[in-house]
Design a protein around this motif. Structure first.
Motif, PDB file in Angstrom:
ATOM      1  N   THR A   1      -4.015  14.780  13.321  1.00  0.00           N
ATOM      2  CA  THR A   1      -4.842  16.172  13.774  1.00  0.00           C
ATOM      3  C   THR A   1      -5.090  16.030  15.355  1.00  0.00           C
ATOM      4  O   THR A   1      -4.905  14.890  15.938  1.00  0.00           O
ATOM      5  CB  THR A   1      -5.754  17.127  13.547  1.00  0.00           C
TER       6      THR A   1
ATOM      7  N   LYS B   1      -7.722  13.478  12.835  1.00  0.00           N
ATOM      8  CA  LYS B   1      -7.692  13.672  11.054  1.00  0.00           C
ATOM      9  C   LYS B   1      -6.492  13.463  11.038  1.00  0.00           C
ATOM     10  O   LYS B   1      -5.319  13.758  10.903  1.00  0.00           O
ATOM     11  CB  LYS B   1      -8.082  15.182  10.715  1.00  0.00           C
TER      12      LYS B   1
ATOM     13  N   ARG C   1      -3.667  14.010   7.813  1.00  0.00           N
ATOM     14  CA  ARG C   1      -3.012  15.029   6.348  1.00  0.00           C
ATOM     15  C   ARG C   1      -2.804  14.229   5.890  1.00  0.00           C
ATOM     16  O   ARG C   1      -1.504  14.143   5.652  1.00  0.00           O
ATOM     17  CB  ARG C   1      -2.454  16.114   7.604  1.00  0.00           C
TER      18      ARG C   1
ATOM     19  N   GLU D   1      -7.637  15.675   6.513  1.00  0.00           N
ATOM     20  CA  GLU D   1      -7.690  16.724   6.160  1.00  0.00           C
ATOM     21  C   GLU D   1      -6.640  17.411   4.593  1.00  0.00           C
ATOM     22  O   GLU D   1      -5.956  16.640   4.614  1.00  0.00           O
ATOM     23  CB  GLU D   1      -6.955  17.606   7.594  1.00  0.00           C
TER      24      GLU D   1
ATOM     25  N   VAL E   1      -3.889  18.385   3.017  1.00  0.00           N
ATOM     26  CA  VAL E   1      -2.440  19.701   2.694  1.00  0.00           C
ATOM     27  C   VAL E   1      -2.407  20.586   1.265  1.00  0.00           C
ATOM     28  O   VAL E   1      -2.344  21.454   1.533  1.00  0.00           O
ATOM     29  CB  VAL E   1      -2.075  19.012   3.492  1.00  0.00           C
TER      30      VAL E   1
ATOM     31  N   GLU F   1       3.515  19.269   8.358  1.00  0.00           N
ATOM     32  CA  GLU F   1       1.683  19.271   7.945  1.00  0.00           C
ATOM     33  C   GLU F   1       1.795  18.102   7.425  1.00  0.00           C
ATOM     34  O   GLU F   1       0.076  17.698   7.800  1.00  0.00           O
ATOM     35  CB  GLU F   1       0.887  20.775   7.415  1.00  0.00           C
TER      36      GLU F   1
END
Length: 364
Positions: free
Chosen positions: A2, A6, A8, A31, A33, A67
């Motif tokens: 990110t 961060k 993911r 993060e 996901v 993502e």
């Protein structure tokens, strides 16, 4: 990654992956996901436990999710190579629990694939990231015990409860890999160039009664290329000493000017340093960081520590160890240990490396 740097993350395997969920959700550097397990009931259980419900029962869903930067793999050992390969082929970095592989025949392909994709792999050798072991390594690097003479490591635990898992009674299950990989990693951490190993093992009467197929009690001596020696022992189906007297796992470093000992699961470290000062350090105030669930069945704090170390390695472009090459080297050593158990004589690591055509991949 990110904009905030961060990582993911997706998590595959929600048994041991429970600790990884806790680590990821409590970290400012990660993060979470998506999570995945083929057992949907377990997915739902973890979702309720952590209030995180973005799960799937198909690994392919995470692989195809743009993502996700990295996948943390906590599946049975025999599936690691396949799951690592699939992740890298889909452009994902990888964190994989120990032992990295159960078969060195997959090693060359994984090394070649990593070179082709440029993706990073980190072996979740969690015990390196426990507070006493972190302090012990830092003190050693500072020279507080002088030059290293020898390393002694062990893992002795009453794991008869583990035999309730049906797969633990299969011929493929070996405490050599599932248990001794921890203290053997300590040996590799301080003496990476082990050239020869000799060991004996036995299946105890408790292990036989429980239905185990392979040795549950083992002792090994290692010799490094520079002549230094080390030893490791493991025993898994008998009672243990009270924690005030002994820890289930420990690493002892004996140096020319001092000696140190890191204990696990106890948050305890002792050192006699190069000035003759004796010190015992404990970290009971960090107990809730390391042990977040019932008893000490999961040790999420170590996962927290190593995941953030892995994130830093990506953000600041350094190699996070153990990496793929070091992880494969440890498996080669474990294979040599297994070979010695079978032959009853000393065995050379170089011969195992040659057997699998890894001479040009591993320096040993």
């Amino acid at each position: 990654m990110t904009k905030e740097g961060k990582l993911r993350l997706g998590i595959l395997g929600l048994g041991e992956g429970r600790s990884t969920m806790s680590a990821a959700l409590s970290s400012q550097k990660i993060e979470l996901v998506q999570i995945c397990d083929r057992n949907e009931e377990l997915c739902q259980k973890r979702g309720k436990e952590f209030d995180f419900f973005n799960y799937t029962t198909r690994y392919e869903d995470m692989l195809e999710n743009p993502e996700i930067d990295a996948i943390a793999i906590y599946t049975p050992d025999k599936l690691h190579a396949t799951h690592i390969k699939m992740a890298m082929e889909h452009g994902k970095h990888v964190v994989c629990t120990k032992p990295l592989l159960d078969d060195l025949r997959e090693a060359k392909d994984l090394i070649d694939l990593q070179k082709k994709t440029g993706k990073r792999l980190f072996v979740g050798q969690s015990s390196r990231f426990f507070e006493p072991m972190k302090r012990q390594y830092a003190d050693y690097k500072k020279g507080l015990i002088g030059d290293l003479i020898t390393v002694e490591a062990y893992y002795h635990a009453d794991h008869r409860w583990f035999l309730e898992k049906p797969w633990s009674l299969e011929p493929a299950f070996k405490w050599l890999y599932g248990g001794l990989s921890h203290p053997v990693d300590f040996i590799r951490w301080y003496l990476p160039d082990i050239e020869e190993v000799m060991g004996y093992g036995m299946l105890s009467s408790n292990g036989q009664k429980g239905g185990l197929k392979n040795s549950d009690t083992m002792h090994f001596i290692f010799k490094a290329k520079d002549g230094r020696v080390a030893r490791v022992s493991g025993a898994y189906t008998g009672p243990v000493q009270p924690a005030v007297r002994d820890s289930e796992m420990s690493c002892i470093l004996r140096g020319t000017e001092g000696c140190s000992q890191g204990d696990y699961m106890d948050l305890r470290y002792a050192i006699t340093d190069n000035m003759g000062e004796e010190q015992v350090v404990t970290w009971e105030h960090k107990s809730k960081h390391y042990f977040r669930f019932e008893g000490k069945s999961h040790h999420a704090g170590e996962y927290n520590n190593y995941l953030e170390y892995f994130v830093d390695s990506i953000n600041y472009d350094f190699v996070a160890y153990p990496d793929l090459i070091e992880g494969i080297g440890t498996i080669a050593l474990l294979k040599t240990m297994e070979k010695s158990l079978a032959s009853g004589r000393p065995e050379k690591v170089s011969e195992v490396i040659a057997e699998f055509g890894l001479e040009n991949y591993l320096k040993n």
